[in-house]
Design an enzyme around this catalytic site. Structure first.
Site, PDB file in Angstrom:
ATOM      1  N   ARG A  34       0.544  -0.978   0.382  1.00  0.00           N
ATOM      2  CA  ARG A  34       0.078   0.432   0.086  1.00  0.00           C
ATOM      3  C   ARG A  34       0.726   1.296  -0.084  1.00  0.00           C
ATOM      4  O   ARG A  34       2.077   2.043   1.084  1.00  0.00           O
ATOM      5  CB  ARG A  34      -0.699  -0.080   1.379  1.00  0.00           C
ATOM      6  CG  ARG A  34      -1.781   0.918   1.491  1.00  0.00           C
ATOM      7  CD  ARG A  34      -2.791   0.666   2.641  1.00  0.00           C
ATOM      8  NE  ARG A  34      -2.419   1.246   3.775  1.00  0.00           N
ATOM      9  CZ  ARG A  34      -2.861   1.203   4.865  1.00  0.00           C
ATOM     10  NH1 ARG A  34      -4.270   1.255   4.405  1.00  0.00           N
ATOM     11  NH2 ARG A  34      -2.459   1.855   6.030  1.00  0.00           N
ATOM     12  N   ASP A  54       4.795  -6.291   9.336  1.00  0.00           N
ATOM     13  CA  ASP A  54       6.066  -5.519  10.402  1.00  0.00           C
ATOM     14  C   ASP A  54       5.966  -6.525  11.623  1.00  0.00           C
ATOM     15  O   ASP A  54       6.598  -6.362  12.485  1.00  0.00           O
ATOM     16  CB  ASP A  54       5.637  -4.347  11.095  1.00  0.00           C
ATOM     17  CG  ASP A  54       6.718  -3.172   9.807  1.00  0.00           C
ATOM     18  OD1 ASP A  54       6.948  -3.684   8.416  1.00  0.00           O
ATOM     19  OD2 ASP A  54       5.891  -2.196   9.771  1.00  0.00           O
TER      20      ASP A  54
END
Ligand code: PRP
Ligand code: URA
Length: 210
Positions: A105, A204
């Site tokens: 994104r 992450d």
């Protein structure tokens, strides 16, 4: 046609989602629990699989038993975070083939950018389960499904762990033929396109990159 939307409210799924939302949960635990949730969600998603009768012989007598009607499936994670769900799903669907769609994104526009696509050659005959833990604006999920349809996929399911109402609306409007399975439907998106309360950046947290 309207999308079939299933929010999976099984207590085990809800309990585990509560753990991965916590900011103190380590990457190791986060990764393990994402896999466990994916397995439980697959189990729930398989509830409607068609069965057929087959005749067999037990050590005692002949019998007619049920078996899953030979449907072939494919699991297609959206990279990176969707990868975290694959092993758990394979535990329930061991014969599934695995494709990969790479999308990220853009942090400014929030629009999905495609960088990779490798799918099973016979994707058009398979029940396809697209996985991504997060459905935020819905841009990534919608783009991945558009790409799958271009490659011939016909029966597509989308499986995510946390969704925002904005993403759910977009996905259901763009692809009303796709079944959507969600672990928890959250409140809204913040100004950076993050799900609130959400769990932060799933990629992450799975891979420990922040
Ligand atoms: C995250 C997530 C979804 C996407 C959701 O991926 O895993 O793919 O954002 O957002 P959207 O619904 O607004 O499109 P990200 O782009 O951070 O890439 P990554 O998995 O490589 O970290
Ligand atoms: N992607 C994530 O990983 N988390 C969000 O909250 C939104 C998009």
């Amino acid at each position: 046609m309207n999308s079939k939307v299933m929010v999976m409210d099984h207590p085990l799924i809800q309990h585990k989602i509560g753990i991965i939302r916590r900011q103190e949960t380590s990457s190791k635990e986060f990764r393990e629990i994402i896999g466990e949730i994916a397995m439980l969600m697959s189990y729930e998603a398989c509830r409607d699989l068609p069965l057929e009768d087959v005749d067999i012989t037990t050590p005692v007598a002949k019998a007619t038993v049920k078996q899953i009607k030979g449907k072939k499936s494919a699991i297609v994670p959206i990279l990176r975070a969707g990868l975290g769900m694959v092993e758990g799903m394979l535990a329930i669907m061991p014969a599934a083939k695995v494709g990969h769609i790479g999308l990220y994104r853009d942090p400014e526009t929030l629009e999905p950018v495609e960088y990779y696509c490798k799918l099973p050659a016979d994707i058009e005959i398979r029940d396809v389960f697209v996985t991504d833990p997060m459905l935020a604006t819905g841009g990534s999920a919608s783009a991945a499904i558009t790409l799958l349809k271009k490659h011939g996929a016909k029966k597509i399911h989308f499986m995510c762990i946390i969704g925002a109402p904005e993403g759910l609306k977009k996905l259901a409007e763009d692809h009303p033929d796709v079944d959507i399975y969600i672990g928890a439907l959250d409140d809204h998106l913040n100004d950076h396109g993050y799900i609130v309360p959400g769990l932060g950046d799933a990629g992450d947290r799975i891979f420990g990159t922040k």
